[in-house]
Design a protein around this motif. Structure first.
Motif, short mmCIF file in Angstrom:
data_model
loop_
_atom_site.label_atom_id
_atom_site.label_comp_id
_atom_site.label_asym_id
_atom_site.label_seq_id
_atom_site.Cartn_x
_atom_site.Cartn_y
_atom_site.Cartn_z
N MET A 110 73.65 39.07 66.76
CA MET A 110 72.97 39.80 67.84
C MET A 110 72.05 38.86 68.63
N LEU A 111 71.30 38.03 67.95
CA LEU A 111 70.40 37.10 68.64
C LEU A 111 71.19 36.09 69.47
N HIS A 112 72.29 35.60 68.92
CA HIS A 112 73.13 34.67 69.67
C HIS A 112 73.71 35.33 70.92
N GLU A 113 74.25 36.51 70.77
CA GLU A 113 74.88 37.21 71.89
C GLU A 113 73.88 37.70 72.93
N SER A 114 72.62 37.87 72.54
CA SER A 114 71.63 38.43 73.47
C SER A 114 70.71 37.39 74.09
N ARG A 115 71.04 36.12 73.97
CA ARG A 115 70.13 35.08 74.48
C ARG A 115 69.85 35.22 75.98
N ASN A 116 70.84 35.55 76.78
CA ASN A 116 70.62 35.71 78.21
C ASN A 116 69.74 36.93 78.50
N GLU A 117 70.06 38.05 77.86
CA GLU A 117 69.27 39.26 78.07
C GLU A 117 67.82 39.07 77.64
N LEU A 118 67.62 38.41 76.50
CA LEU A 118 66.26 38.18 76.02
C LEU A 118 65.49 37.25 76.95
N ALA A 119 66.14 36.21 77.46
CA ALA A 119 65.48 35.29 78.39
C ALA A 119 65.09 36.01 79.69
N MET A 120 66.00 36.85 80.20
CA MET A 120 65.69 37.58 81.43
C MET A 120 64.61 38.64 81.20
N LEU A 121 64.64 39.27 80.04
CA LEU A 121 63.62 40.27 79.72
C LEU A 121 62.25 39.62 79.61
N ILE A 122 62.16 38.53 78.86
CA ILE A 122 60.87 37.86 78.68
C ILE A 122 60.38 37.25 80.00
N GLY A 123 61.28 36.66 80.78
CA GLY A 123 60.90 36.14 82.09
C GLY A 123 60.39 37.23 83.02
N SER A 124 61.05 38.38 82.99
CA SER A 124 60.62 39.51 83.84
C SER A 124 59.28 40.06 83.39
N ILE A 125 59.07 40.16 82.08
CA ILE A 125 57.78 40.62 81.57
C ILE A 125 56.68 39.63 81.96
N PHE A 126 56.96 38.35 81.87
CA PHE A 126 56.00 37.32 82.30
C PHE A 126 55.59 37.55 83.76
N LEU A 127 56.57 37.78 84.64
CA LEU A 127 56.28 37.99 86.05
C LEU A 127 55.54 39.30 86.29
N TRP A 128 55.80 40.29 85.45
CA TRP A 128 55.07 41.55 85.58
C TRP A 128 53.59 41.34 85.29
N PHE A 129 53.28 40.51 84.31
CA PHE A 129 51.88 40.22 83.99
C PHE A 129 51.24 39.29 85.01
N LYS A 130 51.96 38.24 85.43
CA LYS A 130 51.37 37.19 86.25
C LYS A 130 51.47 37.41 87.76
N GLY A 131 52.52 38.07 88.22
CA GLY A 131 52.76 38.17 89.65
C GLY A 131 53.60 36.99 90.11
N GLY A 132 53.67 36.80 91.41
CA GLY A 132 54.57 35.81 92.00
C GLY A 132 54.08 34.37 91.98
N GLY A 133 52.80 34.16 91.75
CA GLY A 133 52.27 32.80 91.73
C GLY A 133 51.96 32.26 93.12
N TYR A 134 51.59 31.00 93.15
CA TYR A 134 51.10 30.36 94.38
C TYR A 134 52.15 30.33 95.50
N TRP A 135 53.37 29.93 95.18
CA TRP A 135 54.42 29.84 96.19
C TRP A 135 55.19 31.14 96.28
N SER A 136 54.50 32.18 96.71
CA SER A 136 55.14 33.49 96.83
C SER A 136 54.59 34.22 98.06
N LEU A 137 55.37 35.18 98.53
CA LEU A 137 54.88 36.04 99.61
C LEU A 137 53.72 36.89 99.13
#
Length: 161
Positions: free
Chosen positions: A121-148
């Motif tokens: 399951m962990l092997h097969e879900s590596r893409n989903e987990l990366a996208m989920l964690i990246g999206s959660i990161f952006l939800w907490f942080k926002g777009g950052g300096y180079w963003s609209l």
């Protein structure tokens, strides 16, 4: 919610790296649901057991393209990642939980693999987990300096203080 809250972000310059990763992957995957519906959209959704696969395939594809592009631009980043987080949780639940359990459930099918369980399951879900964690990161942080979001935040702060 005040308008200022919609664009609130920090001034981190490295956030663009996560935005590029999340935005490119979601926009390209969403586009493929329209270009190759039998393989990536409705056909895939039907094989998994997702209800109303024609509708849900195009709906998910639309959200992935639009929200992925919003993330790339850093426009309303926190709002844009909410549907993406929901999509990833749904993907993990419908396609990876059966791999963990070793059996289909609630109409969601189990695909043929060499082995099942936690490591599979962990092997097969590596893409989903990366996208989920990246999206959660952006939800907490926002777009950052180079963003609209950062530019809009500056304009709002300047004009409404």
């Amino acid at each position: 919610m005040k308008y200022q809250q919609l664009f609130r972000t920090d001034a981190e310059k490295t956030t663009i790296l996560i935005r590029l990763l999340v935005g490119i992957v979601f926009a390209s995957e969403g586009l493929q649901k329209f270009l190759y519906p039998d393989l990536r959209g409705a056909g895939r959704f039907e094989s998994i057991g997702i209800p109303i696969p024609e509708f849900t395939g195009y709906m998910v594809g639309g959200f992935e393209v639009i929200c992925g592009l919003m993330v790339l631009a850093g426009f309303l980043t926190r709002l844009a990642v909410i549907p993406l987080i929901i999509i990833m949780i749904t993907a993990l639940f419908t396609t990876k939980l059966p791999i963990l359990l070793g059996t289909g459930f609630w109409g969601f099918s189990l695909r043929e693999l060499d082995y099942y369980g936690l490591l599979s399951m962990l092997h097969e879900s590596r893409n989903e987990l990366a996208m989920l964690i990246g999206s959660i990161f952006l939800w907490f942080k926002g777009g950052g300096y180079w963003s609209l979001d950062y530019r809009m935040q500056s304009i709002i702060d300047k004009n409404f203080k």
